[in-house]
Scaffold this motif. Sequence first.
Motif, mmCIF file in Angstrom:
data_model
loop_
_atom_site.group_PDB
_atom_site.id
_atom_site.type_symbol
_atom_site.label_atom_id
_atom_site.label_comp_id
_atom_site.label_asym_id
_atom_site.label_seq_id
_atom_site.Cartn_x
_atom_site.Cartn_y
_atom_site.Cartn_z
ATOM 1 N N SER A 233 27.974 -5.316 -1.407
ATOM 2 C CA SER A 233 29.128 -4.861 -2.173
ATOM 3 C C SER A 233 28.906 -5.225 -3.630
ATOM 4 N N ASP A 234 29.223 -4.267 -4.482
ATOM 5 C CA ASP A 234 29.178 -4.482 -5.924
ATOM 6 C C ASP A 234 30.303 -5.451 -6.257
ATOM 7 N N THR A 235 30.104 -6.313 -7.202
ATOM 8 C CA THR A 235 31.157 -7.258 -7.529
ATOM 9 C C THR A 235 31.274 -7.449 -9.027
ATOM 10 N N GLU A 236 32.485 -7.660 -9.461
ATOM 11 C CA GLU A 236 32.769 -7.962 -10.862
ATOM 12 C C GLU A 236 32.932 -9.464 -10.991
ATOM 13 N N LEU B 201 26.989 -8.713 -3.885
ATOM 14 C CA LEU B 201 27.044 -9.637 -2.758
ATOM 15 C C LEU B 201 26.311 -9.003 -1.591
ATOM 16 N N ALA C 226 33.586 -12.532 1.323
ATOM 17 C CA ALA C 226 32.801 -11.379 1.768
ATOM 18 C C ALA C 226 32.319 -11.519 3.208
ATOM 19 N N LEU D 177 34.391 -16.399 -3.847
ATOM 20 C CA LEU D 177 34.224 -14.944 -3.804
ATOM 21 C C LEU D 177 33.216 -14.561 -2.716
#
Length: 180
Positions: free
Chosen positions: A17-20, A6, A37, A33
């Motif tokens: 930010s890394d996101t799953e 993101l 953020a 989601l």
Amino acid sequence: MYFAALLARTEDGWEASDTELDDVETLSDLADLAREASPDEDTVLVLIEQEDAWFGVVRVDGEDDPRIYVSEAAAAARSSYGEILLTDELLGREPGDDDPDLDALDLDGTEDGEPETFDAEAADTAGGTAGETVPHGPVGDAGLLEDLGIDAKELRALKGDALNSIADALGAADVLEAVR
């Protein structure tokens, strides 16, 4: 292997930010989601890439509907993450249009007395089962990043390390690399 991040625009620049995406099942889930953020309802970009086969960009601006671009729809259709982005609307079909027209089907399964055979290779080339129509090539809003400095022509031309190219053009290469 996929990568998803993101990028949220703030008054101080971009934050990454890394996101799953394991818990994301729909485009609405993905948009929610993204909105989480950015508490100030600023622009958030969801960047998704799968091993240089395809990439997708989802832009969420506050409560507006998400805008989507997918670089290679047929490749994305074979990915659970790509399927989230490839909505019926994006593909230009009515919801539930996955099935072929019943009037066009040979319902008895024969033609001239011979049983029909399913050509799996042809169906795979077309992007799935005989009823699915997923085009090869890009789909979506290629102009979703124009106000951020990446015009539609540039976006469609991106190959390989596309997400880094996008982040570089936005001035966010360092923050994206930090979460990679």
